[in-house]
Scaffold this motif. Structure first.
Motif, PDB file in Angstrom:
ATOM      1  N   GLY A   1       1.905   7.021  11.472  1.00 20.34           N
ATOM      2  CA  GLY A   1       2.699   6.096  10.664  1.00 20.34           C
ATOM      3  C   GLY A   1       1.870   5.348   9.642  1.00 20.34           C
ATOM      4  N   GLY A   2       0.690   4.902  10.074  1.00 14.54           N
ATOM      5  CA  GLY A   2      -0.178   4.189   9.146  1.00 14.54           C
ATOM      6  C   GLY A   2      -0.647   5.066   8.002  1.00 14.54           C
ATOM      7  N   GLN A   3      -0.939   6.329   8.307  1.00 18.05           N
ATOM      8  CA  GLN A   3      -1.346   7.268   7.253  1.00 18.05           C
ATOM      9  C   GLN A   3      -0.194   7.521   6.282  1.00 18.05           C
ATOM     10  OE1 GLN A   3      -2.644  10.443   9.881  1.00 18.05           O
ATOM     11  NE2 GLN A   3      -4.798  10.050   9.410  1.00 18.05           N
ATOM     12  N   LYS A   4       1.013   7.694   6.811  1.00 16.96           N
ATOM     13  CA  LYS A   4       2.181   7.904   5.938  1.00 16.96           C
ATOM     14  C   LYS A   4       2.387   6.724   5.001  1.00 16.96           C
ATOM     15  CE  LYS A   4       4.748  10.688   9.310  1.00 16.96           C
ATOM     16  NZ  LYS A   4       5.874  10.656  10.273  1.00 16.96           N
ATOM     17  N   GLN A   5       2.217   5.505   5.521  1.00 10.62           N
ATOM     18  CA  GLN A   5       2.444   4.340   4.666  1.00 10.62           C
ATOM     19  C   GLN A   5       1.351   4.203   3.617  1.00 10.62           C
ATOM     20  OE1 GLN A   5       4.783   2.939   3.412  1.00 10.62           O
ATOM     21  NE2 GLN A   5       5.503   1.351   4.821  1.00 10.62           N
ATOM     22  N   ARG A   6       0.117   4.572   3.963  1.00  8.47           N
ATOM     23  CA  ARG A   6      -0.940   4.566   2.945  1.00  8.47           C
ATOM     24  C   ARG A   6      -0.638   5.596   1.862  1.00  8.47           C
ATOM     25  NH1 ARG A   6      -6.450   5.497   5.824  1.00  8.47           N
ATOM     26  NH2 ARG A   6      -5.248   6.004   7.685  1.00  8.47           N
ATOM     27  N   VAL A   7      -0.110   6.751   2.259  1.00  7.95           N
ATOM     28  CA  VAL A   7       0.297   7.760   1.276  1.00  7.95           C
ATOM     29  C   VAL A   7       1.426   7.216   0.405  1.00  7.95           C
ATOM     30  CG1 VAL A   7       1.411  10.007   0.973  1.00  7.95           C
ATOM     31  CG2 VAL A   7      -0.473   9.758   2.596  1.00  7.95           C
ATOM     32  N   ALA A   8       2.390   6.531   1.022  1.00 10.49           N
ATOM     33  CA  ALA A   8       3.511   5.982   0.256  1.00 10.49           C
ATOM     34  C   ALA A   8       3.024   4.992  -0.799  1.00 10.49           C
ATOM     35  CB  ALA A   8       4.517   5.309   1.203  1.00 10.49           C
TER      36      ALA A   8
ATOM     37  N   MET B   1      -1.807   0.090  13.802  1.00 10.36           N
ATOM     38  CA  MET B   1      -1.849   0.742  12.486  1.00 10.36           C
ATOM     39  C   MET B   1      -1.615  -0.239  11.335  1.00 10.36           C
ATOM     40  SD  MET B   1       0.306   4.192  13.303  1.00 10.36           S
ATOM     41  CE  MET B   1      -0.214   5.347  14.580  1.00 10.36           C
ATOM     42  N   VAL B   2      -1.216  -1.456  11.663  1.00 14.09           N
ATOM     43  CA  VAL B   2      -0.877  -2.434  10.625  1.00 14.09           C
ATOM     44  C   VAL B   2      -2.086  -2.744   9.750  1.00 14.09           C
ATOM     45  CG1 VAL B   2      -0.222  -4.846  10.238  1.00 14.09           C
ATOM     46  CG2 VAL B   2       1.047  -3.449  11.893  1.00 14.09           C
TER      47      VAL B   2
END
Length: 263
Positions: free
Chosen positions: A162-169, A194-195
């Motif tokens: 999830g954290g990786q996806k949000q960094r990609v976003a 992951m925050v």
């Protein structure tokens, strides 16, 4: 640090539902300057996300105005603005063009599951901005490298945390070279561990002078990174100020009550 010059001017913004029975926004007025990191806090249902989504017209306001870089984007076709000489001129409103200048990061990433990370990032720059594939990929890989994910360019979203996806976003939005970044509770859907990795990316943007409006429940981020904090409740902006003003010297009783429960 904030620099001079307003980039967004919100005036008496209202958003009503059920013929006015529900007042999601009830007369919000605020200016956002270039270089500001404005953090919006408040209880659930206070109007924070509605306010944020109104800034790029994902929510269509009931009344009021939103001037983005001098143009009232709530006008559907034409708006008046001052030119460099101070004269009032009429300009065409193209909301899609304005949205290109406002990067938006949501709670739930919104990545295309059938596309690789690199393809997710290059789609809009190629289709909307007309970048060459080579230029778009070079920019995307540079941004992925910046957030430690260059080696995941060929992966699919399902293969990322999830954290990786949000960094990609976040870096996907940066690929469009926006003037403002809007964050709608970007860490609320993440596991606690992951925050930090997502907030670190946002802190880096703030240090570089990116104008940001962030709706969040992360009070530590608001205190450390924001240069202005807005407190909302009941669709109204009840108090605004520096992090020191808001967290150390809150004036409004509702803000005092809110902080007593979250700090």
């Amino acid at each position: 640090m904030a620099t001079s010059g307003k980039i967004i001017e919100v005036k008496d913004l209202k958003k009503y539902y059920n013929r006015g029975a529900i007042k999601a926004l009830d007369g919000v007025t605020v200016d956002i300057n270039r270089g500001d990191v404005v953090v919006v806090i408040g209880p659930s249902g206070s109007g924070k996300s509605t306010f944020l989504r109104s800034l790029n017209l994902l929510e269509d306001p009931t009344a009021g105005s939103i001037l983005f870089e001098g143009i009232d984007i709530t006008k559907k076709k034409y708006a008046k603005m001052e030119d460099s000489t101070g004269r009032t001129v009429t300009v065409k409103v193209d909301i899609d063009q304005h949205r290109q200048k406002m990067g938006m990061v949501f709670q739930h990433f919104n990545l295309f599951p059938h596309m690789t990370i690199l393809d997710n990032m290059t789609l809009a720059p190629i289709k909307v901005k007309g970048m060459s594939k080579k230029e778009a990929e070079e920019k995307a890989l540079s941004l992925l490298d910046r957030v430690g994910l260059k080696d995941r360019a060929g992966a699919y979203p399902i293969q990322l945390s999830g954290g990786q996806k949000q960094r990609v976003a976040i870096v996907r939005a940066l690929c469009m070279e926006p003037d403002v970044m809007l964050f709608d509770e970007p860490t609320s859907a993440l596991d606690p561990e992951m925050v930090g990795e997502v907030l670190d990316v946002m802190k880096g943007l703030a240090k570089e002078g990116m104008t940001m409006v962030v709706v969040t429940h992360e009070m530590g981020f608001a205190r450390e990174v924001g240069n202005r904090v807005l407190f909302m409740d009941g669709g109204q902006l009840l108090e605004e100020g520096t992090p020191t003003d808001i967290f150390e010297h809150p004036k409004h009783p509702r803000l005092q009550d809110f902080l007593s429960k979250v700090l």
